[in-house]
Write an enzyme that holds these catalytic residues in place. Sequence first.
Site, PDB file in Angstrom:
ATOM      1  CG  ASP A   1     -27.960   4.752  14.826  1.00 35.56           C
ATOM      2  OD1 ASP A   1     -28.650   4.221  15.723  1.00 35.56           O
ATOM      3  OD2 ASP A   1     -27.368   4.112  13.934  1.00 35.56           O
TER       4      ASP A   1
ATOM      5  CE1 TYR B   1     -26.425   6.083  23.193  1.00 38.50           C
ATOM      6  CE2 TYR B   1     -24.658   6.542  21.628  1.00 38.50           C
ATOM      7  CZ  TYR B   1     -25.077   6.051  22.855  1.00 38.50           C
ATOM      8  OH  TYR B   1     -24.159   5.544  23.732  1.00 38.50           O
TER       9      TYR B   1
ATOM     10  CB  SER C   1     -14.850   3.496  18.622  1.00 34.58           C
ATOM     11  OG  SER C   1     -14.354   4.527  19.410  1.00 34.58           O
TER      12      SER C   1
ATOM     13  CD  GLU D   1     -11.383   0.048   4.820  1.00 29.90           C
ATOM     14  OE1 GLU D   1     -12.171  -0.329   5.701  1.00 29.90           O
ATOM     15  OE2 GLU D   1     -10.170  -0.217   4.820  1.00 29.90           O
TER      16      GLU D   1
ATOM     17  CE  LYS E   1     -18.902   4.045  11.289  1.00 28.13           C
ATOM     18  NZ  LYS E   1     -20.053   3.271  11.736  1.00 28.13           N
TER      19      LYS E   1
ATOM     20  CB  CYS F   1     -63.873   6.027  -1.980  1.00 25.75           C
ATOM     21  SG  CYS F   1     -62.808   7.366  -2.523  1.00 25.75           S
TER      22      CYS F   1
ATOM     23  CB  CYS G   1     -62.089   4.328  -4.734  1.00 28.70           C
ATOM     24  SG  CYS G   1     -63.461   5.246  -5.422  1.00 28.70           S
TER      25      CYS G   1
ATOM     26  CB  CYS H   1     -63.438   8.656  -7.336  1.00 24.71           C
ATOM     27  SG  CYS H   1     -62.390   8.943  -5.917  1.00 24.71           S
TER      28      CYS H   1
HETATM   29  S1  IVH Z   1     -12.174   0.341  11.153  1.00 22.43           S
HETATM   30  C1  IVH Z   1      -9.690   2.362  14.001  1.00 22.43           C
HETATM   31  N1  IVH Z   1     -13.558   0.038   8.960  1.00 22.43           N
HETATM   32  O1  IVH Z   1     -17.506   1.298  12.623  1.00 22.43           O
HETATM   33  C2  IVH Z   1     -10.545   1.718  13.031  1.00 22.43           C
HETATM   34  N2  IVH Z   1     -14.746   0.144  11.008  1.00 22.43           N
HETATM   35  O2  IVH Z   1     -16.525   2.857  15.443  1.00 22.43           O
HETATM   36  C3  IVH Z   1     -11.590   0.907  13.664  1.00 22.43           C
HETATM   37  N3  IVH Z   1     -17.170  -0.074  10.744  1.00 22.43           N
HETATM   38  O3  IVH Z   1     -18.464  -0.602  14.973  1.00 22.43           O
HETATM   39  C4  IVH Z   1     -12.651   0.423  12.801  1.00 22.43           C
HETATM   40  N4  IVH Z   1     -17.181  -0.300   8.554  1.00 22.43           N
HETATM   41  O4  IVH Z   1     -17.623  -2.088  13.075  1.00 22.43           O
HETATM   42  C5  IVH Z   1     -13.611   0.163  10.285  1.00 22.43           C
HETATM   43  N5  IVH Z   1     -14.642  -0.221   6.906  1.00 22.43           N
HETATM   44  C6  IVH Z   1     -14.692  -0.113   8.252  1.00 22.43           C
HETATM   45  C7  IVH Z   1     -15.896  -0.145   8.950  1.00 22.43           C
HETATM   46  C8  IVH Z   1     -15.890  -0.009  10.337  1.00 22.43           C
HETATM   47  C9  IVH Z   1     -17.919  -0.245   9.644  1.00 22.43           C
HETATM   48  C10 IVH Z   1     -17.703   0.035  12.119  1.00 22.43           C
HETATM   49  C11 IVH Z   1     -17.023  -0.857  13.102  1.00 22.43           C
HETATM   50  C12 IVH Z   1     -17.267  -0.177  14.420  1.00 22.43           C
HETATM   51  C13 IVH Z   1     -17.406   1.236  14.018  1.00 22.43           C
HETATM   52  C14 IVH Z   1     -16.189   1.989  14.466  1.00 22.43           C
END
Ligand code: IVH
Length: 686
Positions: free
Chosen positions: A38, A41, A87, A122, A124, A423, A439, A444
């Site tokens: 990731d 990316y 997103s 929260e 993620k 070994c 071993c 050793c």
């Molecule tokens: S809120 C504007 N809350 O993160 C808010 N997203 O790019 C939109 N994700 O793939 C998302 N935990 O699935 C929100 N507690 C959370 C999240 C969360 C994971 C992921 C979501 C999306 C990416 C947002």
Amino acid sequence: MTGGEGKEAVKRYVEDLRKKIHYHNYRYYVLDEPEISDAEYDRLFKELEELESKYPELVTSDSPTQRVGAKPLEEFGTYEHSTPLLSLNSVYEEEEVRDFAERVRIFLRGVDGEEEIEYVVEPKIDGLAMELVYEDGVLSIGSTRGDGKTGERITQNLRTIKTIPLRTLPDADADAGVPLPLLEVRGEVFMPVSKFKHLNEELGGKGEKMFANPRNAAAGSVRQLDPKVTASRPLDFFAYGVGRAEGREFSTQWEVLDYLRRIGFKISPLIRRGFANVEDVIRHHEEVKEKRDELDYEIDGIVVKVNNIDQQNRLGTISRSSRWALAYKFPAREEFTLVKDIVVQVGRTGALTPVAVLEPVPIAGVTVSRATLHNEDELKKKDVRIGDTVVVERAGDVIPEVVSVIKSKRTGAEKEFRMPDRCPVCGAEVMKEGPIVRCIGVSCEAQLIERIKHFASLRALNIEGLGEKVIEQLVDNNFVSDTADLFFLTKRDLLKLERMGDKSAQNILDALEKSKHTTLSRLIHAIGIRHVGEHTASLLVDNFRDVEALRNASYDDLVSIPEIGPEVAKSILLFFEQESTQQLLEKLERACISYEKKEIAVGLAEEEKENLEGKTFVFTGRISMPREEAKSIVERFGGRIASSVSKRTDYVVAGAQAGSKLERAEKLGVKTINEEAFMEMVSERV
Ligand code: IVH
């Protein structure tokens, strides 16, 4: 790009970058089989974004920056989200979080001056975003996020997830318990880490394709054409938001979460509110990062959300991300890299561990160039070959590990690896014990420290004063190459060690001398035959007169002893077959090790002679004086006599033909002395 390149070159570079990103999007979203991490990316994506903002004329409508995510899989029907699933902008640095909060503050300041802003934070969740549509409380459509506008319709699959309610619970506090006519719930499907590991083991065991991480496993499981497969996968769901909610107004994100919880959704217990200060958010991020490994689900950061929904609406969105929320990510701990070689490391207990030598790669601030493959079985299951591109994970302080292989990167030139049958450190044979190859060489080098520690330990030869520090130095300075060499140490050798004074050196020599007279069971235990602990040693002593007799024992002789099974028998035979074992035994003989079968004569240290006050004695076996006399001697010096051995016994005085009491004493680690030593103890006082 470094800047200063010609326009054409920039154009070609940007096109190339786009192609790469398209390709990786496809692998990630459609195939669930990423080839790059990731983080990698994100770097490509960021680079493209930067170049496009510098040269806006190069932006094309099909650029990956103009769309989030990828096309749905054709086999699934599509689903148009009624309101886009936005997103999140991702950041990694504190400064960027401060910038975000500052933008929010300025944006909301408007004409009326400062507004109070509260954030909800929260975790993620590192899974897949889903939208669930409930009509009159009944789940009617389940879909993936897709590109935010159009997702895949996977209702049947989502129905198999136990934590997704098929029917919401009535919200007793509001709406008179009548469900909303329409409710869109948004959240994340994920696979618990423990279950992911289990699943991968199972897949690997069957020779099937394994998943790179829990997220891919969740993606691969939820996007199955056959819902039965999805049903068999341990998926879970956390809700974190709503889309449309007909007939219901929410004023804060907190209220949304609370409502979702009440109507039957699972909400992450890590969600917190009440953050008014961005510094508290930053501190919280640190705390959550620390807790990350204790959770059974993967999180890749925290999501910071403006709590007030009116404020959220005013902040709005910019190019498909919301201005009111931010992903503050943790440093990536997974990277993709190349396996340059596979080598074998011998640990302190003799376990042979296959280790991947990697093209060095930075992971979470540390350059990783080796990663463990754990053992032969794991290596086979994951099918790691030299030349493979692999996913490497470095979680916290844990040793980096190869998680999986990117098989699509194979060229056919990769080389399989086989564990050696000897070994690599000492050349002795190895023995397989379950998944672990070990071993068995007694000299050793890799195991020497552990072997000597065991040899000298209380329950083995009980060589006082020979602690770990001293042992390490003896090995490091090449003063010993096996345990028997201890008996050939001179005072001059010992004095060369750090912080070793004349007195300590002498004490060690005395202790070594004292330990030379021992029992057969202690000696057998001490020489470190795999699977032969104290108990097995005592079984062997009951059946063999001396070490020589044990050495000559056949497999049948050994397994005919109750409690000795084939594995132990084989281990004993293999041990005595080794050249290094022969050398060790010869050396021990030269060192004049002597042992008695049962009786033991342990001399006493000076300080022990001093104090009989309050000590408990147990007499066993035949001793020359009547028990009454022994009793009166002990009592004269303030000690006492007991009839049975317990942990509170200080000394067992053992005479000839001592039996179970002596054994019990050895088992409990109670000091055992013979009559002579006992007399020595009291004679100075008589
Ligand atoms: S809120 C504007 N809350 O993160 C808010 N997203 O790019 C939109 N994700 O793939 C998302 N935990 O699935 C929100 N507690 C959370 C999240 C969360 C994971 C992921 C979501 C999306 C990416 C947002």
